[in-house]
Design a protein around this motif. Structure first.
Motif, PDB file in Angstrom:
ATOM      1  N   GLU A 199      12.271  17.148 -22.435  1.00  0.00           N
ATOM      2  CA  GLU A 199      10.916  16.872 -22.904  1.00  0.00           C
ATOM      3  C   GLU A 199      10.954  16.014 -24.163  1.00  0.00           C
ATOM      4  O   GLU A 199      11.847  16.160 -24.999  1.00  0.00           O
ATOM      5  CB  GLU A 199      10.189  18.172 -23.236  1.00  0.00           C
ATOM      6  N   LEU A 200       9.954  15.173 -24.274  1.00  0.00           N
ATOM      7  CA  LEU A 200       9.784  14.345 -25.454  1.00  0.00           C
ATOM      8  C   LEU A 200       8.287  14.273 -25.741  1.00  0.00           C
ATOM      9  O   LEU A 200       7.518  13.794 -24.915  1.00  0.00           O
ATOM     10  CB  LEU A 200      10.347  12.945 -25.201  1.00  0.00           C
ATOM     11  N   ARG A 201       7.898  14.810 -26.884  1.00  0.00           N
ATOM     12  CA  ARG A 201       6.484  14.836 -27.258  1.00  0.00           C
ATOM     13  C   ARG A 201       6.105  13.511 -27.894  1.00  0.00           C
ATOM     14  O   ARG A 201       6.773  13.026 -28.792  1.00  0.00           O
ATOM     15  CB  ARG A 201       6.209  15.988 -28.217  1.00  0.00           C
ATOM     16  N   ILE A 202       5.019  12.917 -27.382  1.00  0.00           N
ATOM     17  CA  ILE A 202       4.471  11.677 -27.914  1.00  0.00           C
ATOM     18  C   ILE A 202       3.019  11.963 -28.264  1.00  0.00           C
ATOM     19  O   ILE A 202       2.187  12.111 -27.371  1.00  0.00           O
ATOM     20  CB  ILE A 202       4.530  10.527 -26.891  1.00  0.00           C
ATOM     21  N   ASP A 203       2.760  12.087 -29.560  1.00  0.00           N
ATOM     22  CA  ASP A 203       1.435  12.487 -30.041  1.00  0.00           C
ATOM     23  C   ASP A 203       1.040  13.800 -29.355  1.00  0.00           C
ATOM     24  O   ASP A 203       1.720  14.789 -29.538  1.00  0.00           O
ATOM     25  CB  ASP A 203       0.403  11.380 -29.816  1.00  0.00           C
ATOM     26  N   ASP A 204      -0.009  13.787 -28.547  1.00  0.00           N
ATOM     27  CA  ASP A 204      -0.441  15.008 -27.863  1.00  0.00           C
ATOM     28  C   ASP A 204       0.029  15.064 -26.421  1.00  0.00           C
ATOM     29  O   ASP A 204      -0.356  15.963 -25.671  1.00  0.00           O
ATOM     30  CB  ASP A 204      -1.974  15.121 -27.905  1.00  0.00           C
ATOM     31  N   ALA A 212       6.341  13.518 -22.297  1.00  0.00           N
ATOM     32  CA  ALA A 212       7.146  12.812 -21.305  1.00  0.00           C
ATOM     33  C   ALA A 212       8.236  13.786 -20.880  1.00  0.00           C
ATOM     34  O   ALA A 212       8.772  14.528 -21.704  1.00  0.00           O
ATOM     35  CB  ALA A 212       7.763  11.559 -21.915  1.00  0.00           C
ATOM     36  N   LYS A 213       8.537  13.818 -19.577  1.00  0.00           N
ATOM     37  CA  LYS A 213       9.542  14.784 -19.129  1.00  0.00           C
ATOM     38  C   LYS A 213      10.350  14.260 -17.952  1.00  0.00           C
ATOM     39  O   LYS A 213       9.899  13.427 -17.182  1.00  0.00           O
ATOM     40  CB  LYS A 213       8.897  16.111 -18.775  1.00  0.00           C
ATOM     41  N   ILE A 214      11.565  14.771 -17.865  1.00  0.00           N
ATOM     42  CA  ILE A 214      12.461  14.517 -16.739  1.00  0.00           C
ATOM     43  C   ILE A 214      12.890  15.878 -16.219  1.00  0.00           C
ATOM     44  O   ILE A 214      13.526  16.649 -16.935  1.00  0.00           O
ATOM     45  CB  ILE A 214      13.686  13.683 -17.155  1.00  0.00           C
ATOM     46  N   GLU A 215      12.510  16.164 -14.982  1.00  0.00           N
ATOM     47  CA  GLU A 215      12.859  17.448 -14.374  1.00  0.00           C
ATOM     48  C   GLU A 215      14.270  17.371 -13.801  1.00  0.00           C
ATOM     49  O   GLU A 215      14.711  16.325 -13.341  1.00  0.00           O
ATOM     50  CB  GLU A 215      11.850  17.789 -13.278  1.00  0.00           C
ATOM     51  N   TYR A 216      14.945  18.525 -13.827  1.00  0.00           N
ATOM     52  CA  TYR A 216      16.311  18.555 -13.317  1.00  0.00           C
ATOM     53  C   TYR A 216      16.647  19.887 -12.671  1.00  0.00           C
ATOM     54  O   TYR A 216      15.939  20.867 -12.820  1.00  0.00           O
ATOM     55  CB  TYR A 216      17.317  18.248 -14.426  1.00  0.00           C
ATOM     56  N   PRO A 272       3.505  10.035 -19.830  1.00  0.00           N
ATOM     57  CA  PRO A 272       2.059  10.150 -20.051  1.00  0.00           C
ATOM     58  C   PRO A 272       1.331   8.900 -19.551  1.00  0.00           C
ATOM     59  O   PRO A 272       1.869   7.794 -19.613  1.00  0.00           O
ATOM     60  CB  PRO A 272       1.923  10.284 -21.570  1.00  0.00           C
ATOM     61  N   SER A 273       0.119   9.089 -19.065  1.00  0.00           N
ATOM     62  CA  SER A 273      -0.640   7.970 -18.491  1.00  0.00           C
ATOM     63  C   SER A 273      -0.947   6.885 -19.521  1.00  0.00           C
ATOM     64  O   SER A 273      -1.098   5.722 -19.167  1.00  0.00           O
ATOM     65  CB  SER A 273      -1.929   8.482 -17.869  1.00  0.00           C
ATOM     66  N   ASN A 274      -1.014   7.260 -20.786  1.00  0.00           N
ATOM     67  CA  ASN A 274      -1.312   6.253 -21.811  1.00  0.00           C
ATOM     68  C   ASN A 274      -0.081   5.438 -22.206  1.00  0.00           C
ATOM     69  O   ASN A 274      -0.178   4.506 -22.980  1.00  0.00           O
ATOM     70  CB  ASN A 274      -1.935   6.896 -23.055  1.00  0.00           C
ATOM     71  N   ILE A 275       1.092   5.779 -21.653  1.00  0.00           N
ATOM     72  CA  ILE A 275       2.318   5.011 -21.931  1.00  0.00           C
ATOM     73  C   ILE A 275       2.788   4.399 -20.616  1.00  0.00           C
ATOM     74  O   ILE A 275       3.359   5.069 -19.766  1.00  0.00           O
ATOM     75  CB  ILE A 275       3.431   5.903 -22.513  1.00  0.00           C
ATOM     76  N   GLU A 289       9.962  -0.301 -21.727  1.00  0.00           N
ATOM     77  CA  GLU A 289      10.868  -0.142 -22.874  1.00  0.00           C
ATOM     78  C   GLU A 289      10.956   1.330 -23.289  1.00  0.00           C
ATOM     79  O   GLU A 289      12.040   1.845 -23.566  1.00  0.00           O
ATOM     80  CB  GLU A 289      10.381  -0.984 -24.049  1.00  0.00           C
ATOM     81  N   PHE A 290       9.825   2.025 -23.295  1.00  0.00           N
ATOM     82  CA  PHE A 290       9.830   3.449 -23.628  1.00  0.00           C
ATOM     83  C   PHE A 290      10.622   4.234 -22.587  1.00  0.00           C
ATOM     84  O   PHE A 290      11.422   5.103 -22.925  1.00  0.00           O
ATOM     85  CB  PHE A 290       8.398   4.006 -23.716  1.00  0.00           C
ATOM     86  N   GLU A 291      10.403   3.924 -21.310  1.00  0.00           N
ATOM     87  CA  GLU A 291      11.131   4.611 -20.231  1.00  0.00           C
ATOM     88  C   GLU A 291      12.635   4.412 -20.382  1.00  0.00           C
ATOM     89  O   GLU A 291      13.411   5.352 -20.232  1.00  0.00           O
ATOM     90  CB  GLU A 291      10.653   4.084 -18.873  1.00  0.00           C
ATOM     91  N   GLU A 292      13.054   3.187 -20.699  1.00  0.00           N
ATOM     92  CA  GLU A 292      14.477   2.888 -20.906  1.00  0.00           C
ATOM     93  C   GLU A 292      15.052   3.724 -22.048  1.00  0.00           C
ATOM     94  O   GLU A 292      16.126   4.304 -21.928  1.00  0.00           O
ATOM     95  CB  GLU A 292      14.667   1.402 -21.224  1.00  0.00           C
ATOM     96  N   GLU A 293      14.331   3.776 -23.163  1.00  0.00           N
ATOM     97  CA  GLU A 293      14.803   4.535 -24.321  1.00  0.00           C
ATOM     98  C   GLU A 293      14.885   6.023 -24.012  1.00  0.00           C
ATOM     99  O   GLU A 293      15.847   6.699 -24.395  1.00  0.00           O
ATOM    100  CB  GLU A 293      13.873   4.318 -25.516  1.00  0.00           C
TER     101      GLU A 293
END
Length: 98
Positions: A17-22, A25-29, A44-47, A51-55
């Motif tokens: 998990e990575l919190r971006i403001d409210d 973003a998550k990757i299930e495993y 999140p739909s607002n992102i 570049e963010f996905e890569e990071e």
């Protein structure tokens, strides 16, 4: 740039998990026999930023690499990331190709 200290491995929900403001973003495993199956990525739909996905994926892969676990990408997005970043192909289990 994402702060590496913000990445959380929520082993109860089996997701990074990575919190971006409210938003989150998550990757299930799924973890089995020293292999981690990365099954789904949700941003999140607002992102809508590659570049963010890569990071985010780089952060997760580096975290997994430190734990010396093999990676099996079952999500097409994550497999695509692995194909573009050859340095992570060594993390695939023997006999698995993407």
């Amino acid at each position: 740039m994402i702060d590496t200290s913000q990445l959380i491995d929520n082993d109860f929900l089996r997701q990074f998990e990575l919190r971006i403001d409210d938003d989150l973003a998550k990757i299930e495993y799924s973890l089995q026999d020293r292999k981690i199956f990365l099954t789904k990525i949700e941003l999140p739909s607002n992102i809508d930023n590659e570049e963010f996905e890569e990071e985010f994926l780089t952060l997760v892969f580096d975290n997994i690499k430190e734990r010396n676990i093999c990676v099996v990408p079952t999500s097409p997005q994550i497999a695509k990331f692995m194909r573009r970043h050859r340095q992570y192909k060594r993390m695939l289990p023997v006999g698995i190709r993407i």
